[in-house]
Write an enzyme that holds these catalytic residues in place. Structure first.
Site, PDB file in Angstrom:
ATOM      1  N   LYS A 105       0.874  -1.174   0.000  1.00 60.45           N
ATOM      2  CA  LYS A 105       0.000   0.000   0.000  1.00 60.45           C
ATOM      3  C   LYS A 105       0.910   1.223   0.000  1.00 60.45           C
ATOM      4  O   LYS A 105       1.686   1.429   0.930  1.00 60.45           O
ATOM      5  CB  LYS A 105      -0.897   0.009   1.243  1.00 60.45           C
ATOM      6  CG  LYS A 105      -1.741   1.268   1.358  1.00 60.45           C
ATOM      7  CD  LYS A 105      -2.583   1.281   2.622  1.00 60.45           C
ATOM      8  CE  LYS A 105      -3.019   2.698   2.958  1.00 60.45           C
ATOM      9  NZ  LYS A 105      -3.667   2.791   4.265  1.00 60.45           N
ATOM     10  N   GLY A 166      -7.561   8.887  10.763  1.00 64.60           N
ATOM     11  CA  GLY A 166      -7.753   8.884  12.212  1.00 64.60           C
ATOM     12  C   GLY A 166      -8.810   9.859  12.710  1.00 64.60           C
ATOM     13  O   GLY A 166      -9.007  10.006  13.911  1.00 64.60           O
ATOM     14  N   GLY A 194     -10.450   7.574   7.844  1.00 59.89           N
ATOM     15  CA  GLY A 194     -11.497   8.445   8.362  1.00 59.89           C
ATOM     16  C   GLY A 194     -12.805   7.760   8.695  1.00 59.89           C
ATOM     17  O   GLY A 194     -13.711   8.391   9.244  1.00 59.89           O
ATOM     18  N   ASN A 215      -8.933   1.409  10.561  1.00 63.55           N
ATOM     19  CA  ASN A 215      -7.906   1.134  11.566  1.00 63.55           C
ATOM     20  C   ASN A 215      -8.231   1.810  12.891  1.00 63.55           C
ATOM     21  O   ASN A 215      -8.637   1.174  13.848  1.00 63.55           O
ATOM     22  CB  ASN A 215      -6.526   1.559  11.042  1.00 63.55           C
ATOM     23  CG  ASN A 215      -5.403   1.186  12.001  1.00 63.55           C
ATOM     24  OD1 ASN A 215      -5.612   0.720  13.109  1.00 63.55           O
ATOM     25  ND2 ASN A 215      -4.178   1.359  11.582  1.00 63.55           N
ATOM     26  N   THR A 216      -8.088   3.150  12.931  1.00 58.91           N
ATOM     27  CA  THR A 216      -8.195   3.877  14.195  1.00 58.91           C
ATOM     28  C   THR A 216      -9.453   3.540  14.994  1.00 58.91           C
ATOM     29  O   THR A 216      -9.384   3.280  16.198  1.00 58.91           O
ATOM     30  CB  THR A 216      -8.164   5.400  13.940  1.00 58.91           C
ATOM     31  OG1 THR A 216      -6.956   5.705  13.266  1.00 58.91           O
ATOM     32  CG2 THR A 216      -8.224   6.182  15.238  1.00 58.91           C
TER      33      THR A 216
END
Lengths: 265, 338
Positions: A105, A166, A194, A215-216
């Site tokens: 990535k 994030g 996001g 992720n976050t």
């Protein structure tokens, strides 16, 4: 009553010739411990996870994050930390040399305040790495010209941001991602960055995105594994809604029964 | 941006409810942007030779301490000691002596450090852009340089002689390092040297300008407070814990993505209590004397400041895990650009 509804047939989710049955991708940063990460992977049944090469401790003391990732999961090494195409290329090659495969990535970020990707550098890195045989998934700002250039450069997918990394702000870039979904047909579109809640992930899928990476939101949840599972379900639900040819939102009211039908009776 | 008045009013407001709200907000922001992670680093003092006279510093040129500079063999010994305990982020420090620890010596130290650590930062005398370029190529990832105070009058009073007396050259240092390609830049103020609110405002402005001019750099801030040196008091004034905590929280809220470092100047108890309020990087198992890890007995050591938190790296790692925080030893992999 007996229904005749048969199971909805989905087209497979394919990146560079490899088929996946789960359209939820998980990032591995920011977790409070690696057990939470391992449980989130299992609970969500994700088949692709991203790991920053800079967080892999090859030779030293830290627990190796890779030990917590099942071997059947495709590893997507990311070039986090790269500020230029040159650095991203170097990181990707290093990942390959270190035995982490050729799925990469591309993340080229030269702004530590907003962490917005540099599309120009990303295109340059994609071109070089794709030519070298890497399966390149570039993280990008949802710009149509850049998306076309990435496809031309050999990207195996494109990963437009939903909003700032994030930020949990969801699909702030919705209208522009929609354009990419309409116009970029050669490679899958994975909405990345996001996405803060399962409903936002579902929304991206309803719009026609091929997959969503989170992720976050998962890593910082009170119970990451449960949220990971919820995201995975939301992504699947959003996909079904998309396949159902979900009626689009309209700006004006339309009556459920036509008002002028009598003219044709 | 906050205004000076807003910073002053926040620092003067000691309503427990207000401080609690600040702390809660800072914690939320920290978790959102950094997750439950805390990076670890250790300082390594290479030399205490110094040609500047700064009235508050244990290494200053008029202070009659034993001057000492590590040889290459000694560097290996000290670095090996830290690396064995898991340290990957190293901060190499010297006093400010352009003659005793010139660029060539620093490059030598960096080349040794590369054999042990994945991330190398330096806190040494300010240099020109070309010197930073050479250090960047040699393997330096980070540069730490504190203005100490942004109050020019106060600055002149405490930085009596030597290169450090040149306020403007020091102020321009982060920009020169950024131009040279350095990835991580850490700036800060020495709390207690001048008016805290004014210094904080000036520091924020400095950071704000740096972010605009050099957006690719990862910035971090430090807020060292005056400490005794071998028990001796060098401070002009003290910043209390409440103010200190408010500074950490305000900074986190105002600059969500900027790193905040916390050294072992602070006590174990305070460090434990503020781990989640916005701190992103802490030192552990630190010694602030040249050769302090393996070469000198405690009696022989001349520390730059007295360490308050004496816990070992291992103890700190265990504590972080117990607190559900992920201790991050490596967050960087050096890439050699052909």
């Amino acid at each position: 009553m007996k229904t005749t509804h048969t199971k909805m047939h989905d087209t497979p989710f394919v990146i560079a010739g490899k088929s996946f049955s789960n359209r939820f991708l998980l990032g591995t940063g920011k977790f409070k411990n690696k057990i939470d990460l391992a449980e989130s992977i299992l609970a969500s049944e994700t088949e692709i996870v991203t790991v920053a090469l800079r967080r892999i401790d090859l030779e030293r003391h830290e627990e190796n994050i890779l030990e917590y990732i099942p071997s059947n999961v495709t590893l997507l090494t990311n070039t986090s930390g790269a500020r230029t195409a040159k650095e991203a290329i170097r990181i990707a090659r290093l990942a390959k040399e270190s035995g982490y495969g050729n799925w990469v990535k591309i993340e080229v970020i030269n702004d530590s305040k907003y962490l917005l990707p540099d599309n120009n550098e990303t295109i340059a890195a994609t071109e070089v790495l794709a030519a070298e045989g890497f399966v390149v998934l570039p993280y990008m700002y949802p710009d149509l010209y850049a998306a076309r250039a990435l496809v031309k450069a050999g990207a195996a997918s494109i990963m437009p941001l939903g909003s700032l990394i994030g930020s949990n702000q969801g699909l702030k870039a919705k209208e522009f991602i929609k354009i990419l979904i309409q116009e970029i047909k050669d490679v899958p579109i994975i909405v990345d960055a996001g996405i803060g809640s399962p409903s936002q992930a579902a929304q991206a899928m309803e719009m026609g995105a091929d997959a969503v990476l989170v992720n976050t939101a998962v890593a910082t949840a009170g119970d990451p594994a449960t949220l990971a599972k919820s995201f995975s379900m939301a992504v699947a639900a959003g996909r079904l809604a998309y396949l159902s040819k979900l009626p689009q939102q309209k700006d004006i009211a339309t009556a459920s029964s036509p008002l002028t039908g009598f003219l044709y009776e | 941006m906050f205004t000076l008045t807003e910073i002053q009013s926040a620092l003067n407001n000691n309503d427990p409810h207000f401080i609690e709200q600040l702390a809660q907000k800072a914690k939320t922001i920290k978790e959102q942007f950094f997750g439950r992670t805390i990076a670890l680093y250790a300082p390594l003092y290479l030399s205490n030779y110094c040609s500047s006279y700064c009235t508050y510093c244990g290494f200053h040129s008029h202070n009659r301490i034993k001057r000492f500079k590590l040889t290459q063999k000694e560097m290996h010994q000290e670095m090996n000691f830290l690396a064995k305990q898991g340290i990957e982020n190293i901060l190499l420090l010297t006093g400010e002596s352009y003659n005793v620890t010139p660029l060539s010596y620093l490059k030598e130290a960096v080349s040794v450090a590369k054999q042990y650590f994945s991330n190398i930062s330096i806190e040494v005398h300010p240099m020109d852009e070309n010197d930073y370029k050479e250090l960047f190529v040699a393997g330096v990832d980070g540069v730490t340089v504190y203005q100490e105070t942004y109050d020019r009058v106060r600055y002149a009073q405490v930085h009596v002689s030597g290169q450090k007396a040149d306020y403007d050259y020091r102020y321009g240092t982060p920009a020169r390092a950024a131009k040279a390609g350095i990835r991580n830049i850490s700036i800060g103020i020495l709390l207690g040297l001048a008016d805290v609110a004014q210094d904080l405002f000036a520091l924020y402005s400095h950071l704000h300008d740096m972010e605009k001019d050099y957006p690719g750099v990862e910035y971090s801030l430090s807020f060292p407070r005056f400490k005794t040196i071998k028990g001796e008091d060098f401070a002009q004034s003290y910043v209390d814990d409440k103010t200190f905590i408010k500074i950490i929280c305000l900074t986190r809220i105002l600059f969500p993505r900027v790193g905040i470092n916390l050294s072992t100047r602070e006590s174990a108890q305070l460090r434990n209590n503020i781990l989640e309020l916005g701190i992103t990087k802490i030192s552990a198992g630190s010694n602030t004397s040249v050769g302090g890890y393996t070469l000198k007995t405690p009696e022989e050591q001349d520390p730059q400041f007295d360490v308050e938190d004496h816990r070992s790296i291992d103890e700190v790692i265990k504590l972080l895990k117990k607190r559900n925080l992920d201790p991050v030893l490596t967050d960087w992999r050096r890439i050699e650009l052909e």
